[in-house]
Every structure is written in C-alpha cells, then in structure tokens.
Design a protein around this motif. Structure first.
Motif, PDB file in Angstrom:
ATOM      1  N   PRO A 272      54.856 -29.747  38.909  1.00 33.94           N
ATOM      2  CA  PRO A 272      54.786 -28.377  39.417  1.00 33.94           C
ATOM      3  C   PRO A 272      56.126 -27.696  39.617  1.00 33.94           C
ATOM      4  O   PRO A 272      56.181 -26.476  39.748  1.00 33.94           O
ATOM      5  CB  PRO A 272      54.069 -28.548  40.757  1.00 33.94           C
ATOM      6  N   LEU A 273      57.226 -28.462  39.702  1.00 40.58           N
ATOM      7  CA  LEU A 273      58.540 -27.883  39.972  1.00 40.58           C
ATOM      8  C   LEU A 273      59.452 -28.106  38.773  1.00 40.58           C
ATOM      9  O   LEU A 273      59.389 -29.161  38.124  1.00 40.58           O
ATOM     10  CB  LEU A 273      59.169 -28.500  41.224  1.00 40.58           C
ATOM     11  N   HIS A 274      60.329 -27.114  38.515  1.00 35.12           N
ATOM     12  CA  HIS A 274      61.190 -27.198  37.347  1.00 35.12           C
ATOM     13  C   HIS A 274      62.563 -26.629  37.694  1.00 35.12           C
ATOM     14  O   HIS A 274      62.672 -25.489  38.145  1.00 35.12           O
ATOM     15  CB  HIS A 274      60.584 -26.422  36.175  1.00 35.12           C
ATOM     16  N   LEU A 275      63.593 -27.436  37.483  1.00 32.71           N
ATOM     17  CA  LEU A 275      64.967 -26.993  37.692  1.00 32.71           C
ATOM     18  C   LEU A 275      65.430 -26.299  36.420  1.00 32.71           C
ATOM     19  O   LEU A 275      65.403 -26.883  35.330  1.00 32.71           O
ATOM     20  CB  LEU A 275      65.866 -28.186  38.015  1.00 32.71           C
ATOM     21  N   LEU A 276      65.853 -25.048  36.576  1.00 35.37           N
ATOM     22  CA  LEU A 276      66.268 -24.243  35.433  1.00 35.37           C
ATOM     23  C   LEU A 276      67.775 -24.071  35.449  1.00 35.37           C
ATOM     24  O   LEU A 276      68.374 -23.809  36.494  1.00 35.37           O
ATOM     25  CB  LEU A 276      65.599 -22.867  35.483  1.00 35.37           C
ATOM     26  N   GLY A 277      68.402 -24.202  34.281  1.00 33.08           N
ATOM     27  CA  GLY A 277      69.830 -23.989  34.162  1.00 33.08           C
ATOM     28  C   GLY A 277      70.164 -22.513  34.115  1.00 33.08           C
ATOM     29  O   GLY A 277      69.285 -21.648  34.008  1.00 33.08           O
ATOM     30  N   PRO A 278      71.449 -22.166  34.172  1.00 38.47           N
ATOM     31  CA  PRO A 278      71.856 -20.761  34.107  1.00 38.47           C
ATOM     32  C   PRO A 278      71.386 -20.044  32.845  1.00 38.47           C
ATOM     33  O   PRO A 278      71.227 -18.825  32.852  1.00 38.47           O
ATOM     34  CB  PRO A 278      73.385 -20.834  34.173  1.00 38.47           C
TER      35      PRO A 278
END
Length: 387
Positions: A179-185
């Motif tokens: 459910p969670l996603h770390l997104l880059g710049p």
C-alpha cells in the motif's frame, strides 16, 4: 467550536492504539492502547476565518481534495477537478488562482494535491497524469517531475529533498500488493512497502492509507476502514502497529452504506505535532444519525449511492484525538459537530461544509489545546520511541 463530552462517551470514542513502553525499538507486533485520565488536558477550536464566496471566481467547488498555507498567510485550495487552484488571503478574501499550463499539452490539469514547501514553493500534483509540478511562490512554473502511476494525488505525502510517499496500487510485478510507495524526485518508485508480505487487497480504497510524517525517516500510515495506525521507516521496516477493538469502529470491507445502518467511520487525517504527539481526525456517525431524512428523490443514482440523498452534516460528527505514541496513551478524545477535514498546520484545523441551499465553505479553526498534568510513561517516565 467546543468539544462535547457526554455521559459514557469516552467508551465510544475513536481512539488510536499505542506503543508499549520499552527502551529498545518496538517489535512490529500489534500493541493496544491504554486510556488515561488527564483532567488538565483540554481541546477547543475557535473559528478564525471562512473561505468561499457565494458566487463569482471565489466560489468553491463541491469537492475539496487538498489545502495548504504559505508564510504570507495565503491559503491554497485544490478541488481535484479540472479547475484552477484557488488562493485566499488570511482575511478570507479571494486573491486569485494558480493555473499553470504545460507547453504543447492541451489536456487540462486536475490538481489533487497542493503543498507548500521551503521558500513558499508551491507543489501541485495532477491526478490525470500523476505529474508533479513545482512553481515559484508567484505561480510561475519551475519544473515538472515524471508522471507516477499512483492515484489519488491527495493521498501523497511530500518529503524533504524532493521525495514523496504515496499510497495506493502500483500494478507492476514487484510493487503490486503493497500500500505504500517511496517515490524519488523524478517520480520513480524506489520502494514499495507497508505490509509484511504483498497482499491481495480488494478495491474500494482498502489499499489506501492516511499519511503523516513521523520524523525525518518514517511515516505514520493509518487504515481508512479499520482501527489501525502503523509507523514505517522509509526503508520499509514496520516499527509499530497501533490497534484497538472497539464496537464503533468494527472493520469493514464494503464501503457501501445502507440508510438502516450507522454510517461507517473513516479515518480522515493524521498529524504528528512538534512535541511528538499524534493527532487523528475520524469521521464518525452522528449520535442522531437516525433522524436524518433524504433530501432528494429515490433515483437510480441515489440507489447506487444512498449517502448522496442526505446532508452529510446530519449523518456525521468528527472525533479529534491526541495520543502520546511513545507512552502508548490517549490524552484527549473530543467529539465535534460537522465535518472537520484535517490540519492546516500544528495550530490550525479546517472543516468543510457543502449543505443543501448554501454555497461550499471551508472554515479555518485555531487549535487551543493544553496537556497539563498528562501522566508520565509507566517506566520511569521514559519515552521509548524517539521522534
């Protein structure tokens, strides 16, 4: 606006579960809340200003997706539809719009998230493309980031350094089921997490979370449809799972509502304040929800969405709670009338009203809170979870 506390109400509050007191980092097991009596704790809300004109360009849309404030006192509102971001001054007067255009792109923007970062930089995320736009404080476009396959934009949390945490489904082999996603710049998905193993989650918002910063390298993630708030590091480690079994927030998987049952509770917002206290906003059934009467005829649309027949302010109240997560204790639980939507900052909250016969309005409230005499943690007053 003053919180109301009636006889026996505390037993029914939406209370967020807490962390056990232990000097070492908490294991990811579920930990249940300890309620405490805090006579010196209080919470009141005082009306500051109301935004939204009866007509003209300052009239708000019937939906509200996101809001933010800058250092000049301006308040920016995004509806999530293909309309510009509206800007209001600190006095509540309409001050203009922000409506950037993309070279060579004729498709209107549908802004689902507005956020203000350092230097009054305005961040907009387009729900149609997942595109992240960065603008100067004057509204001029600086740059755009690569589209990210994650909706809705309003459920995204911007992090220092240009990264973000989003919630929802990323339909790729390595990411689906988390459910969670770390997104880059640049908008790329760097890591998917939020579950111990990938889960086959049904639709209807079951895979969404409400998010709040929990320090420089962690986030709080709250389930919308069951009682549970978790703390996750950006490395994907679950540090705590805050849970409690209460009859007024029984887990549910069907978002549909029938008029013969109490409206479903739903988590609306989380925020960790400067002192490390965790605040939650939960929409709960009005104590007189049975008195609500349909406002429109029994049409096909109404049968598909019965809640659309009713004034939501007759169906719902709002519970605001303040938790000391390090001690595992709820310090305050207050029920407020109306639809409090969330936080503008540590000292202000906002409520939303779109009642039949009136124009949509957003009200800003000043938070007046005190925590005098709050009990210390059980083990020598230690605070086991660093913030």
């Amino acid at each position: 606006m003053r919180g109301q506390r009636g006889p026996g109400v505390l037993a029914r509050w939406m209370v967020v579960a807490a962390l056990a007191a232990a000097p070492a980092p908490l294991a990811p097991q579920e930990v249940r809340l300890e309620e405490v009596n805090c006579p010196g704790c209080r919470l009141e809300l005082h009306r500051v200003v109301e935004l939204g004109d009866a007509q003209g360009p300052g009239r708000l849309d019937q939906t509200l997706a996101s809001w933010a404030a800058d250092s000049r006192g301006r308040i920016l509102l995004a509806s999530g539809w293909q309309v510009p971001v509206r800007v209001f001054g600190a006095d509540g007067r309409f001050a203009g719009t922000i409506q950037p255009t993309l070279p060579g792109d004729t498709l209107p923007l549908s802004i689902g998230l507005v956020a203000v970062t350092a230097g009054d930089t305005v961040n907009l995320v387009d729900d149609l493309r997942g595109l992240h736009l960065v603008l100067h404080a004057d509204g001029n476009l600086v740059r755009t980031h690569t589209p990210t396959p994650l909706r809705p934009a309003s459920m995204r949390l911007l992090l220092p350094g240009g990264r973000a945490v989003g919630t929802g489904t990323v339909a790729t082999r390595d990411n689906v089921g988390y459910p969670l996603h770390l997104l880059g710049p640049d908008g790329a998905v760097l890591r998917s997490f939020g579950a111990d193993v990938a889960e086959d989650v049904p639709g209807q918002s079951m895979d969404l979370r409400k998010l709040a910063l929990a320090g420089p390298d962690a986030v709080w993630a709250g389930h919308l449809t069951r009682f549970g708030i978790e703390r996750w590091t950006l490395d994907g480690e679950r540090q705590a799972a805050l849970v409690r079994d209460v009859p007024w927030f029984a887990p549910y998987t069907d978002m549909r509502w029938r008029p013969d049952q109490a409206p479903h509770p739903i988590l609306m917002a989380l925020r960790q304040d400067a002192a490390g206290r965790l605040w939650s906003v939960v929409r709960v059934a009005d104590e007189r929800w049975r008195d609500a009467r349909p406002l429109i005829a029994d049409t096909l649309l109404a049968r598909r969405n019965p809640a659309a027949q009713y004034d939501p302010e007759e169906l719902y109240d709002t519970m605001v709670e303040v938790i000391d997560p390090a001690c595992g204790r709820v310090l305050l639980s207050r029920r407020f009338p109306g639809l409090i939507a969330g936080f503008l900052d540590d000292g202000r909250m906002v409520s939303w009203s779109d009642r039949p016969g009136a124009h949509p309005r957003l009200t800003v409230w000043r938070v007046d809170a005190a925590f005098d005499g709050a009990p210390a943690c059980a083990v020598g007053g230690e605070r086991p979870l660093s913030q």
